[in-house]
Design a protein around this motif. Structure first.
Motif, short mmCIF file in Angstrom:
data_model
loop_
_atom_site.label_atom_id
_atom_site.label_comp_id
_atom_site.label_asym_id
_atom_site.label_seq_id
_atom_site.Cartn_x
_atom_site.Cartn_y
_atom_site.Cartn_z
N ALA A 103 0.82 -1.21 0.00
CA ALA A 103 0.00 0.00 0.00
C ALA A 103 0.86 1.26 0.00
N VAL A 104 2.09 1.14 0.49
CA VAL A 104 2.97 2.32 0.55
C VAL A 104 4.19 2.17 -0.36
N ALA A 105 4.51 0.95 -0.78
CA ALA A 105 5.71 0.73 -1.60
C ALA A 105 5.38 0.92 -3.08
N ASP A 106 5.90 1.98 -3.65
CA ASP A 106 5.69 2.28 -5.06
C ASP A 106 6.55 1.33 -5.91
N LYS A 107 5.91 0.54 -6.77
CA LYS A 107 6.65 -0.46 -7.56
C LYS A 107 7.64 0.20 -8.51
N ASN A 108 7.26 1.30 -9.13
CA ASN A 108 8.18 2.00 -10.02
C ASN A 108 9.38 2.53 -9.26
N GLN A 109 9.12 3.01 -8.05
CA GLN A 109 10.21 3.51 -7.22
C GLN A 109 11.16 2.38 -6.83
N GLN A 110 10.61 1.20 -6.55
CA GLN A 110 11.44 0.06 -6.21
C GLN A 110 12.36 -0.32 -7.38
N VAL A 111 11.81 -0.33 -8.58
CA VAL A 111 12.62 -0.63 -9.77
C VAL A 111 13.73 0.40 -9.92
N PHE A 112 13.39 1.66 -9.69
CA PHE A 112 14.37 2.75 -9.78
C PHE A 112 15.50 2.55 -8.77
N PHE A 113 15.14 2.26 -7.52
CA PHE A 113 16.15 2.07 -6.48
C PHE A 113 17.07 0.90 -6.81
N HIS A 114 16.50 -0.21 -7.25
CA HIS A 114 17.31 -1.38 -7.57
C HIS A 114 18.26 -1.09 -8.74
N HIS A 115 17.78 -0.34 -9.70
CA HIS A 115 18.62 -0.02 -10.86
C HIS A 115 19.76 0.92 -10.47
N VAL A 116 19.43 1.98 -9.76
CA VAL A 116 20.43 2.98 -9.38
C VAL A 116 21.47 2.40 -8.43
N LEU A 117 21.04 1.50 -7.54
CA LEU A 117 21.95 0.94 -6.53
C LEU A 117 22.61 -0.36 -6.98
N SER A 118 22.35 -0.78 -8.21
CA SER A 118 22.95 -2.01 -8.75
C SER A 118 22.62 -3.23 -7.90
N VAL A 119 21.36 -3.33 -7.48
CA VAL A 119 20.89 -4.47 -6.68
C VAL A 119 19.96 -5.30 -7.55
N PRO A 120 20.41 -6.49 -8.00
CA PRO A 120 19.60 -7.28 -8.93
C PRO A 120 18.40 -7.98 -8.30
N ASP A 121 18.45 -8.21 -6.98
CA ASP A 121 17.38 -8.95 -6.30
C ASP A 121 16.17 -8.05 -6.08
N LEU A 122 15.19 -8.16 -6.95
CA LEU A 122 14.01 -7.29 -6.86
C LEU A 122 13.12 -7.64 -5.67
N ALA A 123 13.33 -8.81 -5.07
CA ALA A 123 12.54 -9.18 -3.90
C ALA A 123 13.03 -8.45 -2.65
#
Length: 236
Positions: free
Chosen positions: A130-150
Motif C-alpha cells: 500500500a505504501v511501496a511504489d513499484k516503479n520507485q522500487q525498480v528505480f532504487f534497484h537499478h540505481v543501486l545495482s541491486v539485482p534482487d528485486l525481492a
C-alpha cells in the motif's frame, strides 16, 4: 505482533527522536538503546529491524568505515534482521553499503523529515504494497545495482538524489579487479598486509604490491587514507 525496532546509536537523543517518529504506529515496538559494542549479544535470539544512527557530534563520533562494516557484518551473520541507516553520508557511501550488505535495505538522510520518512521506510521494507511504489522500487534497484528485486529498498528523498548522482557519474570511474576488492575489504577491517596474505593464500609481496598500487592510484599516503578515498569514489 509488533515488529521489534532496535536502535543502535551512542546518543540517547536519537532514541527519543525515533520514539517520537513512531509514536502513532503501534505496530512497531522500540526495543531500547543498544550500544554498537554490545550489538551481537543484544540481538541474539531476536528478529526485527535495526536502525543505525550515523551522525557526527562531540559526544557521538561518526563511525569509521571499519567500525560500521563490523557492525553490519555482525548483524548480517545473525540473520532475521533488516537495517535502515540514518545520517548524512554521500551518495557513494550509500551506494556501497546497500550494494555490499544485503541486510541494509534503507537509508534516511538527516536533511529529510525523519517523522515522515521513517514510518514509510519501515512499511516499505516490510513489504507493505500500500505504501511501496513499484516503479520507485525498480528505480532504487537499478540505481543501486541491486539485482534482487525481492529485496525491498527505501531511500529518503535526499538519499535518493545523492544515489542517482552517484549512478550517473559511475560510468566514468575506474573499476577495481577482484584481487583489489578482496584486499580493500580486508584493509577496511583493519587487517594488516601480512595477515591478508595468509588469509588469501598468497605471498606477502603480492599483497604489498596490490596495496602500494592502490595507494598510488588513489593518491593515498596510508591505508586509512586509502579507505576514505575509496569510499568517496565509490569504486568498489
Amino acid at each position: 505482533m509488533p515488529t521489534q525496532v532496535w536502535v543502535v546509536d551512542y546518543n540517547s537523543l536519537f532514541h527519543l527522536g525515533i520514539k517520537a517518529a513512531l509514536s502513532g504506529y503501534p505496530q512497531y515496538q522500540i526495543s531500547g538503546l543498544t550500544s554498537p559494542n554490545r550489538i551481537s549479544k543484544a540481538l541474539q535470539n531476536s528478529s526485527g529491524i535495526v536502525l543505525i544512527g550515523m551522525w557526527s557530534s562531540p559526544d557521538n563520533p561518526y563511525p569509521s568505515p571499519a567500525d560500521l562494516f563490523q557492525i553490519l557484518s555482525e548483524i548480517q551473520h545473525l540473520n532475521h534482521f533488516r537495517v535502515i541507516l540514518m545520517g548524512s553520508a554521500n551518495g557513494w557511501f550509500i551506494h556501497y553499503l546497500i550494494r555490499h550488505y544485503p541486510c541494509v535495505q534503507g537509508y534516511l538522510h538527516n536533511a529529510d523529515d525523519m517523522c515522515a520518512c521513517l514510518p514509510l521506510a519501515l512499511q516499505t521494507i516490510e513489504g507493505n504494497d500500500a505504501v511501496a511504489d513499484k516503479n520507485q522500487q525498480v528505480f532504487f534497484h537499478h540505481v543501486l545495482s541491486v539485482p534482487d528485486l525481492a529485496r525491498r529498498l527505501y531511500l529518503s528523498p535526499t538519499a535518493s538524489t545523492l544515489a542517482l548522482e552517484c549512478y550517473r557519474r559511475r560510468e566514468h570511474l575506474l573499476e577495481l579487479n577482484a584481487d583489489d576488492i578482496k584486499v580493500l575489504r580486508e584493509i577496511a577491517y583493519g587487517v594488516d598486509e601480512a595477515a591478508i596474505a595468509v588469509k588469501l593464500g598468497v605471498s606477502r609481496q603480492r599483497i604489498y604490491t596490490i596495496s602500494r598500487r592502490l595507494r598510488r592510484r588513489f593518491e593515498a599516503s596510508t591505508n586509512e587514507d586509502l579507505m576514505v578515498r575509496v569510499m568517496r569514489a565509490g569504486v568498489c
